[in-house]
Design a protein around this motif. Structure first.
Motif, PDB file in Angstrom:
ATOM      1  N   VAL A  65       0.863  -1.190   0.000  1.00 20.30           N
ATOM      2  CA  VAL A  65       0.000   0.000   0.000  1.00 20.30           C
ATOM      3  C   VAL A  65       0.894   1.232   0.000  1.00 20.30           C
ATOM      4  CG1 VAL A  65      -1.886   1.222   1.150  1.00 20.30           C
ATOM      5  CG2 VAL A  65      -1.763  -1.281   1.276  1.00 20.30           C
ATOM      6  N   GLU A  67       0.408   4.781  -0.541  1.00 23.58           N
ATOM      7  CA  GLU A  67      -0.592   5.842  -0.640  1.00 23.58           C
ATOM      8  C   GLU A  67      -0.207   7.006   0.269  1.00 23.58           C
ATOM      9  OE1 GLU A  67      -3.442   6.240  -2.304  1.00 23.58           O
ATOM     10  OE2 GLU A  67      -3.991   4.264  -3.090  1.00 23.58           O
ATOM     11  N   THR A  69      -1.308  10.374   2.707  1.00 26.20           N
ATOM     12  CA  THR A  69      -2.365  10.561   3.690  1.00 26.20           C
ATOM     13  C   THR A  69      -3.677  10.876   2.971  1.00 26.20           C
ATOM     14  OG1 THR A  69      -0.797  11.376   5.335  1.00 26.20           O
ATOM     15  CG2 THR A  69      -3.120  11.930   5.673  1.00 26.20           C
ATOM     16  N   PHE A  73      -5.468   5.343   1.358  1.00 25.89           N
ATOM     17  CA  PHE A  73      -4.690   4.468   2.240  1.00 25.89           C
ATOM     18  C   PHE A  73      -5.629   3.573   3.041  1.00 25.89           C
ATOM     19  CE2 PHE A  73      -2.659   3.086   6.063  1.00 25.89           C
ATOM     20  CZ  PHE A  73      -1.355   2.787   5.680  1.00 25.89           C
ATOM     21  N   TYR A  77      -5.638  -0.468   2.653  1.00 27.73           N
ATOM     22  CA  TYR A  77      -5.205  -1.248   3.814  1.00 27.73           C
ATOM     23  C   TYR A  77      -6.295  -2.219   4.264  1.00 27.73           C
ATOM     24  CZ  TYR A  77      -3.322  -2.268   8.468  1.00 27.73           C
ATOM     25  OH  TYR A  77      -2.841  -2.904   9.588  1.00 27.73           O
ATOM     26  N   PRO A  87      -1.867  -6.574   4.075  1.00 31.98           N
ATOM     27  CA  PRO A  87      -1.393  -5.242   3.691  1.00 31.98           C
ATOM     28  C   PRO A  87       0.023  -4.997   4.183  1.00 31.98           C
ATOM     29  CG  PRO A  87      -2.915  -5.085   5.546  1.00 31.98           C
ATOM     30  CD  PRO A  87      -2.918  -6.523   5.098  1.00 31.98           C
ATOM     31  N   PRO A  89       2.127  -1.546   4.343  1.00 31.59           N
ATOM     32  CA  PRO A  89       2.229  -0.106   4.065  1.00 31.59           C
ATOM     33  C   PRO A  89       3.661   0.320   3.775  1.00 31.59           C
ATOM     34  CG  PRO A  89       0.957  -0.547   6.068  1.00 31.59           C
ATOM     35  CD  PRO A  89       1.649  -1.820   5.698  1.00 31.59           C
ATOM     36  N   SER A  91       6.051   3.941   2.281  1.00 35.28           N
ATOM     37  CA  SER A  91       6.004   5.390   2.095  1.00 35.28           C
ATOM     38  C   SER A  91       5.869   5.769   0.627  1.00 35.28           C
ATOM     39  CB  SER A  91       7.281   6.024   2.660  1.00 35.28           C
ATOM     40  OG  SER A  91       7.338   7.406   2.354  1.00 35.28           O
ATOM     41  N   THR A 120      -1.893   2.171  -5.113  1.00 29.71           N
ATOM     42  CA  THR A 120      -1.275   3.491  -5.076  1.00 29.71           C
ATOM     43  C   THR A 120      -2.203   4.518  -5.690  1.00 29.71           C
ATOM     44  OG1 THR A 120       0.783   4.694  -5.526  1.00 29.71           O
ATOM     45  CG2 THR A 120      -0.107   3.360  -7.318  1.00 29.71           C
ATOM     46  N   GLN A 160       4.773  -5.105   8.532  1.00 34.05           N
ATOM     47  CA  GLN A 160       5.155  -3.752   8.948  1.00 34.05           C
ATOM     48  C   GLN A 160       6.663  -3.579   8.810  1.00 34.05           C
ATOM     49  OE1 GLN A 160       3.778  -0.911  12.463  1.00 34.05           O
ATOM     50  NE2 GLN A 160       4.678  -2.753  13.290  1.00 34.05           N
ATOM     51  N   HIS A 205       2.100   5.135   7.056  1.00 37.54           N
ATOM     52  CA  HIS A 205       2.732   3.831   6.908  1.00 37.54           C
ATOM     53  C   HIS A 205       3.668   3.508   8.065  1.00 37.54           C
ATOM     54  CE1 HIS A 205       5.819   6.595   5.461  1.00 37.54           C
ATOM     55  NE2 HIS A 205       6.676   5.676   5.803  1.00 37.54           N
ATOM     56  N   LEU A 210       0.481   4.745  12.078  1.00 36.19           N
ATOM     57  CA  LEU A 210      -0.454   3.728  11.604  1.00 36.19           C
ATOM     58  C   LEU A 210      -1.270   3.126  12.740  1.00 36.19           C
ATOM     59  CD1 LEU A 210      -1.578   1.771   9.468  1.00 36.19           C
ATOM     60  CD2 LEU A 210       0.444   0.346   9.838  1.00 36.19           C
TER      61      LEU A 210
END
Length: 543
Positions: A65, A67, A69, A73, A77, A87, A89, A91, A120, A160, A205, A210
């Motif tokens: 992901v 995306e 802000t 997003f 997610y 997912p 995340p 940057s 995206t 993550q 992210h 998050l």
């Protein structure tokens, strides 16, 4: 119902039972906010999930992901979760960021995560494709569609990425029980009710933004104000008015966020604000500076802000996020200590540390000696964390660096000690060295520079060995040589026995993570290769 399924339901229930009276307000380019209520966000997540399933998404497929802000997003997610995917995340490119460096980083994350799909924003699609290569399916705006039927959940809630401050970012495997346990612990810590709004500018992210400032309020369906990091940097007073005028009560940020507010916000900009209901500012991600806490509380005090609302905390991605935190309505604590190595007593007057609070519900924190045995209070060692929030290891067999998993716990690679139940963190063990039997931490030298007037966003300290000699390298961006000269005595005392090298470098020289921490290993490689761009002041050497 088995535990993992129950935990997944706790995180996704809002997607089937969204509250129409609450939602998220996304900051626009000027003063406007765009409100998305939870039914609208839930519909977007279902539409994304339907698209993933139509394109053949299978249980456990990774969805990167990428995306900014915004609602994209959220829908990417949670849509991935709904589709039984995982997912991950990452940057998006930030304004002013070197695109070549960003593409290299995203390509590295793609190699780690091995995603089948990438979500995206349309404006980023071409740049993202150049970084991720041809294999992942690129998804942009999701089409409309109704709710998707329940599908089997993946084993993981998400992948993550670590910040990469001590090396290349690694993918942390976060199962549903760990994510649910951490969200629950954060809610209990903050006494978070259904009508306690949150506001945040943190990257979506990054673990603090998050989990602490997005997933916790969203899965609780409370009101939320979100602006991007760039919007916060341009106009921090706009973010403050979320609390002073709009009623937000909870937030989190690294110390540099407080420092940015102190530099940019004048009291006149706070006219009409009432911060008396602002209950929590979680401060973490880097060493917490006590003078910064005091200055921030003093700035906002005339408008009703209570210093007890500042809550120093400690956490890391390998423990999902939050580990310890200061209690509500309890002022932060400090300890003045001299440098101490593993197993040594913490005491003396050399440096002032801010306590990071006590372990959250269900979390166990111990301090270990070099052999892995627990140490008593007030003895310095490696911080270890156990409990239901600890993640399931690194993805794709990533090699452990300073932080590593061991028997259901995580040995953090951070040095610290417990005192009166509070955790005090000295710094990264990988960013320290022993000189003449005394441990030296990069964070101590950076604190000394800050005390002499050089903001932490303009400096970084590197410790290592060059040609057999121990060196402490100070990299200062756009710094006044006279200021560095004044700091030299303190720095030489703290690093006594090591060669002190002070470099005045161009602005933007120091690479940083999204939480503001310097990427020391990358910077060290550039120093060792002679590739640090310098200003006219050049190399200032002393010892």
């Amino acid at each position: 119902m088995d535990a993992p399924r129950t935990d997944r339901l706790a995180l996704l229930r809002w997607l089937w039972e969204p509250r129409p009276d609450t939602g998220i307000r996304f900051a626009g380019d000027e003063q406007e906010w765009s409100r998305w209520d939870y039914p609208r966000l839930a519909a977007g997540a279902h539409a994304r999930a339907a698209e993933l399933l139509e394109r053949g998404a299978a249980r456990g497929d990774v969805v990167l992901v990428v995306e900014p802000t915004g609602p994209g997003f959220l829908t990417g997610y949670f849509g991935a979760m709904l589709a039984g995917a995982v997912p991950a995340p990452a940057s998006p490119p930030l304004f002013g960021q070197d695109l070549a460096q960003w593409r290299t980083l995203l390509a590295s994350l793609t190699g780690t995560a091995r995603p089948r799909f990438v979500c995206t924003a349309p404006g980023f699609a071409e740049t993202v494709r150049q970084a991720v290569g041809p294999e992942p399916v690129l998804l942009e705006e999701a089409p409309g569609g109704g709710p998707v039927p329940p599908v089997p959940a993946a084993d993981l809630a998400m992948l993550q990425f670590t910040s990469g401050s001590s090396g290349s970012p690694r993918g942390v495997r976060v199962p549903f029980p760990a994510l649910t346990a951490n969200v629950r612990a954060i809610r209990e810590w903050l006494a978070m009710g259904p009508d306690d709004p949150t506001a945040s500018w943190l990257p979506m992210h990054h673990d603090m933004g998050l989990i602490g400032c997005l997933l916790t309020p969203v899965t609780h369906q409370t009101d939320l104000w979100l602006c991007s990091p760039q919007q916060f940097l341009r106009r921090p007073s706009r973010y403050l008015r979320c609390f002073g005028e709009s009623g937000a009560r909870l937030t989190a940020m690294p110390t540099f966020g407080l420092e940015h507010i102190l530099r940019r916000v004048r009291p006149a900009e706070l006219s009409g604000c009432d911060f008396s209901e602002w209950r929590a500012v979680i401060v973490g991600a880097e060493r917490v500076a006590e003078p910064t806490l005091r200055a921030f509380a003093d700035l906002l005090a005339p408008y009703g802000f209570a210093p007890e609302s500042l809550l120093p905390a400690y956490g890391l991605a390998e423990a999902t996020l939050a580990v310890t935190g200061s209690r509500l309505d309890e002022r932060w604590t400090t300890r003045s200590i001299a440098p101490a190595g593993p197993g040594q007593a913490a005491g003396g007057e050399a440096a002032t540390l801010v306590g990071c609070g006590r372990p959250l519900a269900g979390v166990s924190v111990t301090v270990l000696d070099s052999g892995g045995d627990p140490l008593p209070e007030d003895r310095v060692g490696e911080i270890a964390v156990a409990g239901p929030s600890v993640a399931d290891g690194y993805h794709a067999g990533a090699v452990a660096q300073t932080t590593r998993f061991a028997r259901g716990a995580v040995r953090t690679g951070d040095a610290g000690f417990l005192s009166g139940g509070q955790l005090y963190v000295l710094g990264r063990m990988g960013d320290s060295m022993k000189v003449r039997g005394k441990p030296v931490f990069a964070e101590d030298l950076e604190a000394a520079l800050e005390a002499h007037g050089l903001p932490r966003r303009q400096q970084a300290v590197l410790l290592g060995v060059v040609d057999g000699a121990q060196v402490a390298v100070v990299v200062a961006e756009h710094a006044d040589p006279a200021l560095l000269d004044l700091a030299r005595t303190d720095l030489a005392r703290l690093a006594e026995g090591a060669e002190l090298i002070m470099l005045s470098a161009a602005t933007g020289t120091i690479p940083r993570t999204t939480s503001g921490k310097p990427r020391r290993r990358e910077l060290w490689r550039r120093f060792a290769d002679g590739n640090l761009p310098r200003e006219g002041a050049g190399r200032l050497q002393g010892g």
